[in-house]
Scaffold this motif. Structure first.
Motif, PDB file in Angstrom:
ATOM      1  N   GLY A  12       0.856  -1.126   0.121  1.00 56.57           N
ATOM      2  CA  GLY A  12      -0.102  -0.177  -0.107  1.00 56.57           C
ATOM      3  C   GLY A  12       0.677   1.118  -0.119  1.00 56.57           C
ATOM      4  O   GLY A  12       0.711   2.341  -0.691  1.00 56.57           O
ATOM      5  N   ARG A  13       1.839   1.232   0.920  1.00 56.28           N
ATOM      6  CA  ARG A  13       2.790   2.282   0.661  1.00 56.28           C
ATOM      7  C   ARG A  13       3.476   2.726  -0.338  1.00 56.28           C
ATOM      8  O   ARG A  13       3.570   3.929  -0.895  1.00 56.28           O
ATOM      9  N   PHE A  18      -9.315   5.652   6.910  1.00 54.06           N
ATOM     10  CA  PHE A  18     -10.378   5.068   6.212  1.00 54.06           C
ATOM     11  C   PHE A  18     -11.151   4.252   7.080  1.00 54.06           C
ATOM     12  O   PHE A  18     -12.351   3.623   6.855  1.00 54.06           O
ATOM     13  N   ALA A  19     -10.646   4.001   8.331  1.00 53.72           N
ATOM     14  CA  ALA A  19     -11.433   3.273   9.445  1.00 53.72           C
ATOM     15  C   ALA A  19     -12.838   3.987   9.876  1.00 53.72           C
ATOM     16  O   ALA A  19     -13.785   3.274  10.410  1.00 53.72           O
ATOM     17  N   ASP A  20     -12.815   5.142   9.483  1.00 50.28           N
ATOM     18  CA  ASP A  20     -14.104   6.037   9.807  1.00 50.28           C
ATOM     19  C   ASP A  20     -15.241   5.514   9.014  1.00 50.28           C
ATOM     20  O   ASP A  20     -16.292   5.925   8.973  1.00 50.28           O
ATOM     21  N   ASP A  75      -4.092  -2.935   8.785  1.00 54.16           N
ATOM     22  CA  ASP A  75      -4.284  -3.438   7.556  1.00 54.16           C
ATOM     23  C   ASP A  75      -5.272  -3.099   6.579  1.00 54.16           C
ATOM     24  O   ASP A  75      -5.201  -2.533   5.659  1.00 54.16           O
ATOM     25  N   GLY A  76      -6.419  -3.935   6.894  1.00 57.51           N
ATOM     26  CA  GLY A  76      -7.682  -3.954   6.507  1.00 57.51           C
ATOM     27  C   GLY A  76      -8.340  -2.685   5.922  1.00 57.51           C
ATOM     28  O   GLY A  76      -8.409  -2.252   4.983  1.00 57.51           O
ATOM     29  N   TRP A  77      -8.566  -1.855   7.001  1.00 55.16           N
ATOM     30  CA  TRP A  77      -8.985  -0.273   7.040  1.00 55.16           C
ATOM     31  C   TRP A  77      -7.967   0.558   6.600  1.00 55.16           C
ATOM     32  O   TRP A  77      -8.351   1.843   6.515  1.00 55.16           O
ATOM     33  N   GLY A  78      -6.631   0.326   6.489  1.00 57.33           N
ATOM     34  CA  GLY A  78      -5.382   1.231   6.404  1.00 57.33           C
ATOM     35  C   GLY A  78      -4.808   0.729   5.169  1.00 57.33           C
ATOM     36  O   GLY A  78      -4.865   1.096   4.060  1.00 57.33           O
ATOM     37  N   GLY A  79      -3.612  -0.023   5.342  1.00 58.26           N
ATOM     38  CA  GLY A  79      -2.677  -0.299   4.482  1.00 58.26           C
ATOM     39  C   GLY A  79      -3.232  -0.966   2.984  1.00 58.26           C
ATOM     40  O   GLY A  79      -3.092  -0.580   2.044  1.00 58.26           O
ATOM     41  N   SER A  80      -3.965  -1.922   3.300  1.00 54.19           N
ATOM     42  CA  SER A  80      -4.646  -2.514   2.099  1.00 54.19           C
ATOM     43  C   SER A  80      -5.701  -1.637   1.490  1.00 54.19           C
ATOM     44  O   SER A  80      -5.635  -1.472   0.361  1.00 54.19           O
ATOM     45  N   MET A  81      -6.481  -0.950   2.036  1.00 55.50           N
ATOM     46  CA  MET A  81      -7.406   0.040   1.507  1.00 55.50           C
ATOM     47  C   MET A  81      -6.707   1.092   0.859  1.00 55.50           C
ATOM     48  O   MET A  81      -7.247   1.540  -0.205  1.00 55.50           O
ATOM     49  N   MET A  82      -5.810   1.530   1.541  1.00 53.53           N
ATOM     50  CA  MET A  82      -4.868   2.688   0.690  1.00 53.53           C
ATOM     51  C   MET A  82      -4.404   1.869  -0.669  1.00 53.53           C
ATOM     52  O   MET A  82      -4.434   2.578  -1.836  1.00 53.53           O
ATOM     53  N   SER A  87      -7.797  -8.230  -6.308  1.00 54.48           N
ATOM     54  CA  SER A  87      -6.918  -8.954  -5.675  1.00 54.48           C
ATOM     55  C   SER A  87      -6.849  -9.089  -3.903  1.00 54.48           C
ATOM     56  O   SER A  87      -7.926  -8.824  -3.540  1.00 54.48           O
ATOM     57  N   CYS A  88      -5.795  -9.405  -3.432  1.00 59.61           N
ATOM     58  CA  CYS A  88      -5.909  -9.711  -2.041  1.00 59.61           C
ATOM     59  C   CYS A  88      -6.053  -8.624  -1.058  1.00 59.61           C
ATOM     60  O   CYS A  88      -6.755  -8.310  -0.089  1.00 59.61           O
ATOM     61  N   VAL A  89      -5.493  -7.368  -1.588  1.00 60.28           N
ATOM     62  CA  VAL A  89      -5.469  -6.199  -0.895  1.00 60.28           C
ATOM     63  C   VAL A  89      -7.087  -5.571  -1.353  1.00 60.28           C
ATOM     64  O   VAL A  89      -7.452  -4.792  -0.478  1.00 60.28           O
ATOM     65  N   ASP A  90      -7.562  -6.126  -2.355  1.00 62.81           N
ATOM     66  CA  ASP A  90      -8.872  -5.723  -2.408  1.00 62.81           C
ATOM     67  C   ASP A  90      -9.903  -6.313  -1.546  1.00 62.81           C
ATOM     68  O   ASP A  90     -11.186  -5.942  -1.889  1.00 62.81           O
ATOM     69  N   CYS A  91      -9.479  -7.123  -0.687  1.00 66.95           N
ATOM     70  CA  CYS A  91     -10.483  -7.805   0.420  1.00 66.95           C
ATOM     71  C   CYS A  91     -11.024  -6.452   1.156  1.00 66.95           C
ATOM     72  O   CYS A  91     -11.957  -6.179   1.591  1.00 66.95           O
ATOM     73  N   SER A  92     -10.234  -5.236   0.736  1.00 66.85           N
ATOM     74  CA  SER A  92     -10.695  -3.883   1.595  1.00 66.85           C
ATOM     75  C   SER A  92     -12.075  -3.682   0.779  1.00 66.85           C
ATOM     76  O   SER A  92     -12.770  -2.868   1.580  1.00 66.85           O
ATOM     77  N   ARG A  93     -12.255  -3.859  -0.586  1.00 70.23           N
ATOM     78  CA  ARG A  93     -13.463  -3.540  -1.158  1.00 70.23           C
ATOM     79  C   ARG A  93     -14.702  -4.346  -0.322  1.00 70.23           C
ATOM     80  O   ARG A  93     -15.671  -3.899  -0.420  1.00 70.23           O
TER      81      ARG A  93
END
Ligand code: XCC
Length: 632
Positions: free
Chosen positions: A107-108, A173-175, A228-235, A523-529
Motif C-alpha cells: 500500500g505504501r 479510512f477506518a471512519d 491493514d484492512g482499513w489502512g494499508g490494504s485499503m490505501m 486482488s487480496c488487498v482488494d479484500c478492503s473492497r
C-alpha cells in the motif's frame, strides 16, 4: 525424451489427486514425466512435517532456545518460562503482522507513487480517477477547490503517508465503518492508531519478557489487522484505483490456455500494479510491437498470475493464466518468454524451474531479488523506461523458444470480472438498496467473501470451487478475491451462465442483473473492497457489520497475509471459516478464544472446517441465524 522413472499409472493418479484444474492436470503429468520438481513434490518430500511446529508449540525467538512444549515429557515451559498459550499466541501474532506488513508495505509503495506522480518525480504514471481522488481528499480534509489534480494528489499522498507513522494517530479510512462497529473497537481497545505502529508494536510484544498474556497478545493482533484492512490494504486498493482506474465490469479469459503459440508470451506475477500496469503500457508501445514482429512473432501476449494478474484483469481485462499453483506449470509449457515478478507469493525456486526452458525470470523489486533471475531496478522515477527494457528482453528471447517443447494444454475459459464496489452499485442502479431488498425478501439469503490462496494440504482449487458451488446452491451470493476468484473463474463460475447452479432466488437475481453468482472483486488487498461494501450495507440498514447475514471463508489459505485478512474480517464482525488449521492446536486457550471467546469482544469468531461441504453447512446455518436476529 521422457526423463521420469515414475510409473505412468502413478503419474496419472498423482495429477488427478493434486488438482481439479483440468489444464493443470495435463501440465502436472508433463512435469512428472520430465522430472521437473513442483510445489507438490516438495510438499511430499517434507513429510512428515514437525508436529510441534504444526501445533505452534515450538519457539526459536531467542538464543536461550529453541524450545518445544512436550507435556507428556513434563516440558511445560520454554527456557524463558513461556507456556504453550504464550508460545502459540506469540507465534500467531508474528505470523499475522508479517501478513499485515506485506499488504501495507505494498500500500505504501502505491501511495508513494501517487505522491511522486503529483510532484512530477514519477515517470509514465497519470491520475486516472479524479472523482475518487477528490472523494478521498474530502475524507482527509485536503482542499480540492480550484486546485490541479497533481496538487491534490501530492497532499493526499502526504496525508496517507503520515498514517503509516505515529505522528497522526489516526487511520482515516477506518471512519468508513458503521458507528456500531467502531463502538465495538473502542470498547475492546483495538481502534488502529497507525499502520506501521501496530506492526512494530507487535514485534515489540513478541520479544521475550514483553507480551506475557495470550489474550492481550491476540487482541493486539486484531488491532494490527484492522490497521491493514482499513489502512494499508485499503490505501493500496483506493490509490491504485486513482492511478490506474476504478474497475468496471468486463469480460476476459482464464487458465493456462490464455498463452498463444505464435506470440511473445509474458506473464506478470506478484502483487503490485505499479509495475504490471507500466508493462501493459510498454507492451503497447509501437516500437515494441514492431520489434516483436521482427523476431517472427505475431504480437505480444501479456497474461496475469496471482494478484498482480487480478489487478490487471479487474482494470484492463488482461487474461489470467492462473493462480498460485499455476506458477511453475506455466513455465513448463515451454511457451513463456519471460515471467516478470515484483513481490509476494513467488516461489524462490522459479529460476530453477525456468532453467529447464528458455524462460527468463525477471525480478524488479529491491525487496525481492531472486537468485538466478535477471534484475531490473524498477522505481517510480524510471518506471516507463525500465518497463520497456523488460519487454524488450522478453521479445528478444522469442527466437530461443524450442517449438518441439511447447505444450499449451488446452483452451481458455471465459470469465466476467471488475466488480469493484462502484461497479456493483452501478449494476444495482446507483444504490445498494436493491441488494438489501433481495436479501430482505430472502431471494438472496446472504453473502460470503471467499478469499485466499492454494495450499498443497488441499487439492488445488477443490476447496474454493466446492464451497462456492455449495453456497450458491443455497442462494448465498459469493464475492471473491485473490486465488479463490481465479479458481472459480477456471471452473466457469464467474460467468452469468453459472447461475443455473444457483438456488432459485439467486438464479433469478443473477438473470435479472446479468451477473454471475460469484463476483470477482479483485486482488487480496482488494479484500478492503469487501469491507467497504459491508460498511455500506450495514449503514444503509442502520446496523453494525456483525449483524449482517454475511460470512468469510479461506478454504485453501497458506499465506501470512491471509491470517491478517481473516483477522480483520473477524475484528470487523464477520464470522470466518478457515479450511486449513492455523498453527494453534497446542493451546486450548488460544483455540477457545479464537473460535468462541471473540464473540464476546467483536461479535464474531473463527471456525476451522477442512471439508468445504461441511463449511458451507456451517456458514448457511450461521447466516440463517443472523437473518432471524434481524427479523427477516
Ligand atoms: Fe498469494 Fe495474492 Fe494467497 Fe494467491 S491469494 S497465494 S496471498 S496471490 Ni492473494
Amino acid at each position: 525424451a521422457k526423463m521420469s522413472l515414475m510409473n505412468p499409472k502413478v503419474i496419472k493418479e498423482k495429477s488427478n489427486e493434486r488438482t481439479i484444474d483440468e489444464l493443470a492436470k495435463v501440465m502436472l503429468k508433463h512435469t512428472m514425466e520430465e522430472g521437473i520438481e513442483t510445489v507438490w513434490d516438495r510438499f511430499e518430500m517434507q513429510q512428515p512435517q514437525c508436529r510441534y511446529c504444526s501445533d505452534g508449540v515450538s519457539c526459536s525467538r531467542c538464543a536461550m532456545g529453541p524450545c518445544r512444549i512436550i507435556p507428556e515429557h513434563h516440558r511445560e515451559r520454554g527456557v524463558c518460562g513461556a507456556d504453550a498459550d504464550l508460545i502459540v499466541s506469540r507465534n500467531l501474532l508474528d505470523t499475522l503482522v508479517t501478513g499485515a506488513a506485506a499488504h501495507s508495505d505494498h500500500g505504501r509503495d502505491i501511495v508513494e507513487t501517487l505522491y511522486k506522480t503529483g510532484t512530477g518525480e514519477a515517470q509514465g504514471y497519470e491520475i486516472t480517477d479524479v472523482k475518487k481522488l477528490e472523494k478521498i481528499a474530502a475524507e482527509l480534509g485536503v482542499e480540492t477547490k480550484g486546485r490541479k489534480k497533481e496538487e491534490i494528489a501530492t497532499d493526499v499522498g502526504r496525508q496517507l503517508l503520515y498514517e503509516f507513522g505515529t505522528f497522526k494517530n489516526k487511520v482515516t479510512f477506518a471512519d468508513r465503518a458503521p458507528e456500531q462497529t467502531k463502538e465495538l473497537w473502542k470498547a475492546a481497545g483495538i481502534v488502529p492508531r497507525s499502520v506501521d505502529r501496530e506492526i512494530v508494536e507487535a514485534m515489540h510484544r513478541v520479544h521475550m519478557g514483553v507480551g506475557a498474556n495470550y489474550a492481550n497478545i491476540l487482541l493486539h493482533g486484531l488491532r494490527a489487522s484492522l490497521g491493514d484492512g482499513w489502512g494499508g490494504s485499503m490505501m493500496g486498493t483506493e490509490i491504485s484505483d486513482v492511478l490506474f482506474g476504478t474497475p468496471t465490469i468486463n469480460q476476459s479469459q482464464v487458465n493456462l490456455g490464455v498463452l498463444k503459440e505464435d506470440h511473445v508470451n509474458i506473464s506478470l506475477h506478484g502483487h503490485n500494479p505499479m509495475l504490471s500496469e507500466m508493462i501493459v503500457r510498454a507492451a503497447d508501445d509501437p516500437d515494441m510491437k514492431d520489434l516483436a514482429k521482427k523476431t517472427g512473432a505475431k504480437g505480444i501476449n501479456l497474461v496475469g498470475l496471482c494478484c498482480t494478474g487480478n489487478e490487471l484483469l479487474m482494470r484492463k481485462g488482461v487474461p489470467m493464466a492462473g493462480n498460485h499453483f499455476n506458477q511453475e506449470l506455466i513455465i513448463a509449457t515451454g511457451a513463456l518468454e519471460a515471467m516478470v515478478i515484483d513481490y509476494q507469493c513467488i516461489f524462490p525456486s522459479l529460476p530453477r524451474t525456468a532453467s529447464c526452458y528458455h524462460t527468463k525470470i525477471i525480478s524488479t523489486s529491491e525487496k525481492s531479488k531472486v537468485v538466478g533471475s535477471y534484475y531490473f531496478d524498477f522505481h517510480p522515477e524510471n518506471a516507463y523506461d525500465t518497463a520497456k527494457a523488460i519487454v524488450k528482453m522478453a521479445i528478444n528471447n522469442f527466437p530461443n523458444r524450442i517449438p518441439e517443447r511447447v505444450l499449451i494444454p488446452g483452451k481458455p475459459v471465459d470469465l466476467m470480472a471488475g466488480f469493484s464496489v462502484e461497479a456493483i452499485v452501478e449494476a444495482l442502479g446507483g444504490t445498494v438498496k436493491p441488494l438489501i431488498d433481495v436479501i430482505a425478501s430472502g431471494d438472496v439469503r446472504g453473502a460470503v467473501g471467499i478469499v485466499g490462496c492454494n495450499n498443497p494440504k488441499v487439492q488445488h482449487d477443490y476447496g474454493h470451487v466446492t464451497l462456492a458451488k455449495e453456497l450458491i446452491k443455497n442462494d448465498i451470493l459469493c464475492v471473491e478475491t485473490g486465488c479463490a476468484a481465479v479458481a472459480c473463474g477456471k471452473a466457469g463460475l464467474l460467468m452469468p451462465e453459472a447461475a443455473f447452479l444457483a438456488g432459485p432466488g439467486l438464479k433469478g437475481v443473477c438473470k435479472k442483473l446479468g451477473i454471475p453468482p460469484v463476483l470477482h472483486m479483485g486482488s487480496c488487498v482488494d479484500c478492503s473492497r469487501i469491507l467497504v461494501l459491508l460498511a455500506e450495507l450495514a449503514k444503509a440498514l442502520g446496523v453494525g457489520i456483525d449483524q449482517l447475514p454475511v460470512a468469510g471463508a479461506a478454504p485453501e489459505w497458506y499465506s501470512q497475509k491471509a491470517v491478517s485478512i481473516g483477522s480483520y474480517f473477524v475484528a470487523s464482525g464477520v464470522y470466518t471459516v478457515l479450511g486449513v488449521m492455523p498453527k494453534i492446536a497446542g493451546s486450548d486457550n488460544v483455540v477457545k478464544l479464537l473460535t468462541s471467546g471473540l464473540n464476546g469482544v467483536v461479535n464474531a469468531s473463527f471456525a476451522v472446517e477442512p471439508d468445504p461441504v461441511a463449511a458451507a453447512e456451517l456458514i448457511t446455518k450461521y447466516i440463517d441465524g443472523k437473518r432471524k436476529a434481524l427479523g427477516i
